[in-house]
Design a protein around this motif. Sequence first.
Motif, PDB file in Angstrom:
ATOM      1  N   ALA A  70       0.607   6.427   5.300  1.00  0.00           N
ATOM      2  CA  ALA A  70       0.857   4.883   4.530  1.00  0.00           C
ATOM      3  C   ALA A  70       2.178   4.651   5.352  1.00  0.00           C
ATOM      4  CB  ALA A  70       0.658   4.938   3.207  1.00  0.00           C
TER       5      ALA A  70
ATOM      6  N   TRP B  61       1.780   9.493  -5.019  1.00  0.00           N
ATOM      7  CA  TRP B  61       2.313  10.966  -4.802  1.00  0.00           C
ATOM      8  C   TRP B  61       3.270  11.674  -5.721  1.00  0.00           C
ATOM      9  CZ3 TRP B  61       7.303  12.247  -3.301  1.00  0.00           C
ATOM     10  CH2 TRP B  61       7.592  13.564  -2.763  1.00  0.00           C
TER      11      TRP B  61
ATOM     12  N   ALA C 180      -1.662  11.875  -5.129  1.00  0.00           N
ATOM     13  CA  ALA C 180      -1.901  11.732  -3.638  1.00  0.00           C
ATOM     14  C   ALA C 180      -1.160  12.920  -3.071  1.00  0.00           C
ATOM     15  CB  ALA C 180      -1.401  10.296  -3.083  1.00  0.00           C
TER      16      ALA C 180
ATOM     17  N   GLU D 288      -1.383  11.535   2.932  1.00  0.00           N
ATOM     18  CA  GLU D 288      -1.745  10.365   2.686  1.00  0.00           C
ATOM     19  C   GLU D 288      -0.437   9.227   2.666  1.00  0.00           C
ATOM     20  OE1 GLU D 288      -5.193   9.442  -0.185  1.00  0.00           O
ATOM     21  OE2 GLU D 288      -4.129  11.481  -0.996  1.00  0.00           O
TER      22      GLU D 288
ATOM     23  N   SER E 188       0.708  -1.258  -0.024  1.00  0.00           N
ATOM     24  CA  SER E 188       0.104   0.022   0.078  1.00  0.00           C
ATOM     25  C   SER E 188       0.986   1.313   0.105  1.00  0.00           C
ATOM     26  CB  SER E 188      -0.949   0.019   1.467  1.00  0.00           C
ATOM     27  OG  SER E 188      -1.459   1.162   1.438  1.00  0.00           O
TER      28      SER E 188
ATOM     29  N   THR F  31       1.116   4.272  -2.895  1.00  0.00           N
ATOM     30  CA  THR F  31       0.709   5.544  -2.450  1.00  0.00           C
ATOM     31  C   THR F  31       1.874   6.408  -2.757  1.00  0.00           C
ATOM     32  OG1 THR F  31      -0.629   4.760  -0.671  1.00  0.00           O
ATOM     33  CG2 THR F  31      -0.079   7.050  -0.580  1.00  0.00           C
TER      34      THR F  31
END
Length: 463
Positions: free
Chosen positions: A428, A415, A420, A424, A407, A411
């Motif tokens: 993560a 980003w 993202a 966030e 995950s 993420t």
Amino acid sequence: MPDHTLRRLWWAACLPLVLGACATTAPAPQVDAPTPATWHAPLPHQGSVQALGDWWAQWGDPLLVDLVREAQALSPGVAQARSRLAQARATQAASRAALGPSVDGQASASRGFNEQLGALASTAQLGLQAQWEIDLWGGNAAADSAAAQRLAGAQALWHEARVSVAAEVALQYSSLRTCLQQLGIAERDMHSRGETARLSALSERAGFTAPATNALARASAAEAAARTAQQRMQCNVELKTLVLLTGRDEAALRPLLADTPAQPAPEALFTIAALPAQVLAQRPDVYNAEREVAAASADVGHARAQRYPRLALNGSIGAAHVRTGGNRTDLTTWSIGPLALSVPIFDGGRRQAQEDAAQARYEEAVALYHARARLAVSEVEQALVRLDASTERNASARTAAEGYRASFDATEARWRGGMASLVELEDARRTALAAQNALAALQHERTAAWVALYRAAGGGWKE
């Protein structure tokens, strides 16, 4: 020879046999420990029986084996147990010697006026004097039995000391390995956050990122650096503790740790018996407590025997020669007896008090044995519970760590693509870091559970 003289000699010869049939009795030397019929905790590997021994070698880590051996050679606890074992052997030798006769040698030489010869004479004598206390009531035999039981207990405690040192080293080694693993996780996280902060600063200068977002990235990188420094400090403390236990040079140990990959605890280090009694027989402390019950029982018999008459037989043999005026006279003498009987009449209650004290020590030994057996059962049960729980959680923790890592990677990719936010990403990252550390801690917990079970089961001791 007159008939009354023959009768006296016959009674003197038979007296030890008649009195020896009246040996003292002592409390039961063995007692049963209260144990359940089966374990109430889950048993690894269906509870089959397998010898317990050299468990640390099953890790496949030769460095651990070397460290355990060095710690056992250096441990003051093992040295103390070894000294007590030597003392117990000496005590047994002394008590065993009391069962047989003692022989002393005597020699003398003199020159002077001999009244019987009426002249100067040189006299030389050489002889042996023997004494044997006939063990009428079994008191000396009881003392020898007590010494033998305590010797067996001292041997068990020497083994327990070695097991204790091995377990302590293995736990410390596992703790250090876990710390180094978590240090690696922290360093990777620090580099990742540092790269995020670098990219965030570039983005801010280009006008794509708000100053507040860049400040968050810098704070996250600083937090990771502080966490890594703290983790490194903890690992240095763990290393120095291991050096203290083993006496290994720290400068030489560091590269060995770096060159030797960490070995996780195997799925099965050993198996354990299904019945508590089989495991209790392997516990050195329980075995020693049982031997102490037998020794205390023999002490009662020895103290009780001191209240009854004592019979001793003496004997001697000697040779002498006398020289005077050029003439030499040789003499040889020998004797058997006297057969001395000592009867206690009044001692102010001293012997009775000694017997009462021995009886009280016996009752104390029985109570301690029962308590030690209950403790052993409890420790094995607790170790089984912890091992079963760590086994059950291991697969879930590994799945969680892998999932959170995947995950975070996704993420981070979002980003980098501007899809993202940094909040966030940091959330993560924090979750993935916690899952990785938890997995490393769980592996150490599993190792500790195996070590605790090994120690609770007696470390391979066999009666």
